[in-house]
Design a protein around this motif. Sequence first.
Motif, short mmCIF file in Angstrom:
data_model
loop_
_atom_site.label_atom_id
_atom_site.label_comp_id
_atom_site.label_asym_id
_atom_site.label_seq_id
_atom_site.Cartn_x
_atom_site.Cartn_y
_atom_site.Cartn_z
N LYS A 12 2.12 10.55 17.30
CA LYS A 12 1.50 11.86 17.50
C LYS A 12 0.43 12.16 16.45
N ASP A 13 0.73 11.82 15.19
CA ASP A 13 -0.13 12.22 14.08
C ASP A 13 -0.55 10.98 13.29
N ASP A 14 -1.83 10.63 13.37
CA ASP A 14 -2.35 9.45 12.66
C ASP A 14 -2.13 9.53 11.15
N GLU A 15 -2.10 10.75 10.62
CA GLU A 15 -1.92 10.92 9.18
C GLU A 15 -0.51 10.52 8.73
N LYS A 16 0.42 10.44 9.68
CA LYS A 16 1.78 10.03 9.36
C LYS A 16 2.05 8.57 9.73
N LEU A 17 0.98 7.80 9.96
CA LEU A 17 1.12 6.40 10.34
C LEU A 17 1.90 5.62 9.28
N LYS A 18 1.53 5.76 8.03
CA LYS A 18 2.17 5.00 6.96
C LYS A 18 3.67 5.29 6.90
N SER A 19 4.05 6.55 6.97
CA SER A 19 5.48 6.88 6.91
C SER A 19 6.22 6.40 8.15
N THR A 20 5.56 6.44 9.31
CA THR A 20 6.18 5.94 10.54
C THR A 20 6.39 4.43 10.45
N LEU A 21 5.41 3.71 9.90
CA LEU A 21 5.55 2.27 9.72
C LEU A 21 6.71 1.95 8.78
N GLN A 22 6.86 2.73 7.72
CA GLN A 22 7.97 2.52 6.77
C GLN A 22 9.31 2.70 7.46
N ILE A 23 9.42 3.71 8.29
CA ILE A 23 10.67 3.96 9.02
C ILE A 23 10.96 2.80 9.97
N LEU A 24 9.94 2.37 10.70
CA LEU A 24 10.12 1.26 11.65
C LEU A 24 10.51 -0.02 10.94
N ASN A 25 9.95 -0.26 9.75
CA ASN A 25 10.30 -1.45 8.98
C ASN A 25 11.76 -1.46 8.55
N ASP A 26 12.38 -0.30 8.49
CA ASP A 26 13.79 -0.20 8.11
C ASP A 26 14.74 -0.50 9.27
#
Length: 104
Positions: A11-25
């Motif tokens: 939804k929010d490109d600015e939260k891409l990094k945090s979303t990637l971190q969650i997915l990596n977990d």
Amino acid sequence: MNISSVIIRIKDDEKLKSTLQILNDFKGVEIVTHEKSKIIATIQSDKIDNQIAIFRAIEALENVEDVSMVFDYDDENFSQKDVSEILNSTKGAIKYSGDVNNKI
């Protein structure tokens, strides 16, 4: 072993990094690539039920707008028709198209 590829739209490109971190977990999830609001990942699991559970967990993330499964391989001797039926019969059917052209 079940392996699938998914396209995750956020939804929010600015939260891409945090979303990637969650997915990596997530156990069994590997990020292949990402660009702006789209992430391409693979899901590996020992059974199709676990694969569906991982898919649902990704789908439920706060910043995830949509998840589409575009490829699925399993060594449980399911036919492609069987896989489509399983995915479509789960609660809130999983969209499976086998075609990435309309998602990229």
